[in-house]
Design an enzyme around this catalytic site. Structure first.
Site: not given
Ligand SMILES: NC(=O)c1ccc[n+]([C@@H]2O[C@H](COP(=O)([O-])OP(=O)(O)OC[C@H]3O[C@@H](n4cnc5c(N)ncnc54)[C@H](O)[C@@H]3O)[C@@H](O)[C@H]2O)c1
Length: 267
Positions: A79, A171
């Protein structure tokens, strides 16, 4: 590489023979979405990849996938809000493979809530994971990079911080702070051979965006695609490709930058 003498960066050498062989790499949030794609690309280019994720089962599955594809990988249930767990896992990575050389921070959480309904707990949780988690992970590994005189850090921020997204004040604030932190770190460590850059994704199809669509917070993929200049959504691989470049030796002169990977969105 044939560079004129005045462009030399003395004492800054990439690890390994070719700058990537066997680098020690940690990817947070590496079990899903963009983080998982980043793990695959970095492992394919020769990095030894430690997958850090809150979801330990998914992290193990990711590490299995990387090994099945011929890579070297370990999984850790971590975490990113828990500094003790992070330091413990980083210590195990270091003991197994040596000093950490590359860190990609993709772990993140989101929520859509009107500003007046954001509870203190929700505010704290988003800031804890997205901002404090990034701080903890970077601080836990950076001494390795300082001592090696080489390092690559890529934070995953968000275009929502650049444009300001309604119902995402917490966020957006967390990701804006990640961008600011990235720039400050880049300058603080500019002469240590460490680059620090951020990718603020937009319009990427991942499990996180699909959850938002299912809850009615984002339009469906076809509608989203129409709003993106290139006319289609990006994938985790698009983020990974940019990330691999920023983590390469070739990107040594790029630091403190915000590299939009967003299909031409005007932010
Ligand atoms: N998907 C989008 O369109 C988008 C857009 C802008 C930014 N983001 C950012 O990109 C990054 C990746 O997003 P994604 O879309 O691949 O999401 P996702 O949900 O597929 O992956 C996020 C991962 O982070 C892990 N996670 C969450 N909380 C955690 C913690 N406390 N400790 C360790 N791991 C933790 C989750 O278990 C998951 O495996 C994130 O930081 C998100 O904010 C995503």
């Amino acid at each position: 590489m044939n560079r004129p003498a005045h462009t030399a960066a003395p004492d800054k050498v990439p690890p390994g023979d070719n700058g990537s062989a066997g680098r020690v790499t940690i990817v947070t949030g590496g079990a899903s979405g963009m983080g998982l794609s980043v793990c695959h690309r970095l492992a394919a280019s020769g990095d030894r990849v430690a997958v850090f994720d809150l979801d330990g089962v998914a992290a193990e599955r990711a590490a299995d996938e990387l090994r099945s594809a011929g890579g070297t990988a370990m999984a850790f249930e971590v975490d990113v809000t828990d500094r003790g767990l992070i330091d413990e896992a980083v210590g195990k990575v270091r003991a197994a493979w040596g000093p950490v050389q590359v860190l990609v921070t993709s772990a993140g959480v989101f929520a859509f809530e009107p500003f007046t309904e954001i509870s203190t707990d929700s505010w704290q949780r988003i800031l804890d994971v997205n901002l404090n988690g990034t701080f903890h992970c970077i601080q836990s590994v950076i001494q390795d990079m300082i001592e090696s005189g080489w390092g690559r850090i890529v934070t995953i921020s968000s275009s929502s911080a650049q444009r300001g997204s309604p119902k995402m004040v917490h966020y957006t604030a967390s990701k804006g702070a990640v961008i600011a932190m990235t720039k400050a770190l880049a300058r603080e460590y500019a002469q240590s051979g460490i680059t620090v850059n951020t990718i603020p994704p937009s319009g990427i199809d991942t499990p996180m965006s699909r959850v938002s669509q299912a809850a009615g917070h984002l339009p469906d993929n076809a509608t989203m695609a129409r709003a993106i200049p290139v006319g289609y959504l990006g994938s985790g691989e698009d983020i990974a490709a940019a990330c691999v470049f920023l983590c390469s030796e070739e990107a040594r002169f790029i630091t403190g930058q915000v590299l939009g990977v967003n299909g031409g969105a005007v932010i």
